[in-house]
Design a protein around this motif. Structure first.
Motif, PDB file in Angstrom:
ATOM      1  N   VAL A  84       5.477   6.623   0.387  1.00  0.00           N
ATOM      2  CA  VAL A  84       4.515   7.714   0.352  1.00  0.00           C
ATOM      3  C   VAL A  84       3.553   7.540  -0.819  1.00  0.00           C
ATOM      4  O   VAL A  84       3.986   7.448  -1.974  1.00  0.00           O
ATOM      5  N   LEU A  85       2.271   7.482  -0.487  1.00  0.00           N
ATOM      6  CA  LEU A  85       1.170   7.562  -1.446  1.00  0.00           C
ATOM      7  C   LEU A  85       0.536   8.934  -1.262  1.00  0.00           C
ATOM      8  O   LEU A  85       0.818   9.610  -0.266  1.00  0.00           O
ATOM      9  N   PRO A  86      -0.360   9.364  -2.154  1.00  0.00           N
ATOM     10  CA  PRO A  86      -0.968  10.685  -1.974  1.00  0.00           C
ATOM     11  C   PRO A  86      -1.635  10.901  -0.610  1.00  0.00           C
ATOM     12  O   PRO A  86      -1.602  11.997  -0.086  1.00  0.00           O
ATOM     13  N   ASP A  87      -2.202   9.863   0.009  1.00  0.00           N
ATOM     14  CA  ASP A  87      -2.872  10.061   1.306  1.00  0.00           C
ATOM     15  C   ASP A  87      -2.422   9.047   2.356  1.00  0.00           C
ATOM     16  O   ASP A  87      -3.156   8.693   3.251  1.00  0.00           O
ATOM     17  N   PHE A  88      -1.168   8.602   2.231  1.00  0.00           N
ATOM     18  CA  PHE A  88      -0.611   7.628   3.179  1.00  0.00           C
ATOM     19  C   PHE A  88       0.902   7.775   3.169  1.00  0.00           C
ATOM     20  O   PHE A  88       1.505   7.936   2.111  1.00  0.00           O
ATOM     21  N   ALA A  89       1.512   7.729   4.338  1.00  0.00           N
ATOM     22  CA  ALA A  89       2.975   7.777   4.421  1.00  0.00           C
ATOM     23  C   ALA A  89       3.445   6.914   5.584  1.00  0.00           C
ATOM     24  O   ALA A  89       2.796   6.855   6.625  1.00  0.00           O
ATOM     25  N   ALA A  90       4.569   6.240   5.364  1.00  0.00           N
ATOM     26  CA  ALA A  90       5.180   5.431   6.419  1.00  0.00           C
ATOM     27  C   ALA A  90       6.678   5.710   6.424  1.00  0.00           C
ATOM     28  O   ALA A  90       7.316   5.710   5.369  1.00  0.00           O
ATOM     29  N   SER A  91       7.228   5.942   7.602  1.00  0.00           N
ATOM     30  CA  SER A  91       8.666   6.071   7.762  1.00  0.00           C
ATOM     31  C   SER A  91       9.251   4.670   7.870  1.00  0.00           C
ATOM     32  O   SER A  91       8.684   3.806   8.543  1.00  0.00           O
ATOM     33  N   LEU A  92      10.380   4.446   7.204  1.00  0.00           N
ATOM     34  CA  LEU A  92      11.004   3.123   7.181  1.00  0.00           C
ATOM     35  C   LEU A  92      12.427   3.230   7.717  1.00  0.00           C
ATOM     36  O   LEU A  92      13.385   3.394   6.958  1.00  0.00           O
ATOM     37  N   PRO A  93      12.576   3.157   9.041  1.00  0.00           N
ATOM     38  CA  PRO A  93      13.917   3.257   9.631  1.00  0.00           C
ATOM     39  C   PRO A  93      14.829   2.137   9.126  1.00  0.00           C
ATOM     40  O   PRO A  93      14.358   1.081   8.696  1.00  0.00           O
ATOM     41  N   GLY A  94      16.124   2.385   9.197  1.00  0.00           N
ATOM     42  CA  GLY A  94      17.093   1.392   8.762  1.00  0.00           C
ATOM     43  C   GLY A  94      17.004   0.106   9.571  1.00  0.00           C
ATOM     44  O   GLY A  94      16.690   0.122  10.754  1.00  0.00           O
ATOM     45  N   GLN A  95      17.265  -1.002   8.894  1.00  0.00           N
ATOM     46  CA  GLN A  95      17.273  -2.332   9.491  1.00  0.00           C
ATOM     47  C   GLN A  95      16.032  -2.594  10.333  1.00  0.00           C
ATOM     48  O   GLN A  95      16.117  -2.966  11.501  1.00  0.00           O
ATOM     49  N   SER A  96      14.881  -2.401   9.704  1.00  0.00           N
ATOM     50  CA  SER A  96      13.638  -2.577  10.448  1.00  0.00           C
ATOM     51  C   SER A  96      12.540  -3.136   9.555  1.00  0.00           C
ATOM     52  O   SER A  96      12.642  -3.143   8.336  1.00  0.00           O
ATOM     53  N   THR A  97      11.497  -3.583  10.213  1.00  0.00           N
ATOM     54  CA  THR A  97      10.273  -4.002   9.549  1.00  0.00           C
ATOM     55  C   THR A  97       9.161  -3.099  10.054  1.00  0.00           C
ATOM     56  O   THR A  97       9.013  -2.898  11.260  1.00  0.00           O
ATOM     57  N   THR A  98       8.410  -2.530   9.134  1.00  0.00           N
ATOM     58  CA  THR A  98       7.328  -1.610   9.462  1.00  0.00           C
ATOM     59  C   THR A  98       6.047  -2.114   8.824  1.00  0.00           C
ATOM     60  O   THR A  98       6.071  -2.596   7.688  1.00  0.00           O
ATOM     61  N   HIS A  99       4.950  -2.013   9.544  1.00  0.00           N
ATOM     62  CA  HIS A  99       3.647  -2.450   9.029  1.00  0.00           C
ATOM     63  C   HIS A  99       2.742  -1.238   8.847  1.00  0.00           C
ATOM     64  O   HIS A  99       2.830  -0.275   9.601  1.00  0.00           O
ATOM     65  N   GLY A 100       1.895  -1.306   7.840  1.00  0.00           N
ATOM     66  CA  GLY A 100       0.937  -0.238   7.599  1.00  0.00           C
ATOM     67  C   GLY A 100      -0.311  -0.796   6.934  1.00  0.00           C
ATOM     68  O   GLY A 100      -0.261  -1.823   6.264  1.00  0.00           O
ATOM     69  N   THR A 101      -1.424  -0.126   7.146  1.00  0.00           N
ATOM     70  CA  THR A 101      -2.700  -0.535   6.562  1.00  0.00           C
ATOM     71  C   THR A 101      -3.249   0.613   5.742  1.00  0.00           C
ATOM     72  O   THR A 101      -3.219   1.768   6.172  1.00  0.00           O
ATOM     73  N   TYR A 102      -3.747   0.276   4.562  1.00  0.00           N
ATOM     74  CA  TYR A 102      -4.259   1.286   3.636  1.00  0.00           C
ATOM     75  C   TYR A 102      -5.518   0.736   2.974  1.00  0.00           C
ATOM     76  O   TYR A 102      -5.542  -0.416   2.540  1.00  0.00           O
ATOM     77  N   VAL A 103      -6.552   1.554   2.894  1.00  0.00           N
ATOM     78  CA  VAL A 103      -7.783   1.166   2.213  1.00  0.00           C
ATOM     79  C   VAL A 103      -7.793   1.849   0.847  1.00  0.00           C
ATOM     80  O   VAL A 103      -7.694   3.078   0.755  1.00  0.00           O
ATOM     81  N   ALA A 104      -7.914   1.046  -0.198  1.00  0.00           N
ATOM     82  CA  ALA A 104      -7.938   1.560  -1.573  1.00  0.00           C
ATOM     83  C   ALA A 104      -9.353   2.014  -1.900  1.00  0.00           C
ATOM     84  O   ALA A 104     -10.176   1.254  -2.382  1.00  0.00           O
TER      85      ALA A 104
END
Length: 103
Positions: A51-71
């Motif tokens: 979790v960032l102030p304007d971005f959040a990603a759920s990270l389930p167990g035993q998984s790989t998750t991808h996300g994109t964020y613009v700084a």
């Protein structure tokens, strides 16, 4: 993921039977305007989040998750896992440099 820790988590090791939660790396440095392509690897059974102030990603167990964020704005931003029991261990910072810092 980290072979150098195998002995510590092995029988008789200092971390035997323990869970250690952390983000690695714990500091990410980019330049304002950069697009960050995150790859989150959660090797454990426990659910986590990023979790960032304007971005959040759920990270389930035993998984790989991808996300994109613009700084978009220069500054230092904390990121955490929003599961209370995982703090204070699961935190880090996103450092966004102004383009002028590179001159």
């Amino acid at each position: 993921l980290y072979p150098f820790l195998a002995r510590d988590f092995a029988k008789g090791g200092v971390l035997e039977g323990k869970e250690v939660y952390a983000f690695s790396p714990s500091t990410v440095t980019v330049v304002q305007g950069d697009t960050i392509h995150f790859t989150f690897i959660n090797p454990e059974d426990d659910v986590h989040s990023f979790v960032l102030p304007d971005f959040a990603a759920s990270l389930p167990g035993q998984s790989t998750t991808h996300g994109t964020y613009v700084a978009r704005t220069a500054g230092i931003y904390a990121f955490t896992c929003d599961i209370a029991a995982h703090l204070p261990m699961m935190w880090g910072q996103l450092v966004v440099l102004a383009p002028s810092a590179l001159r």
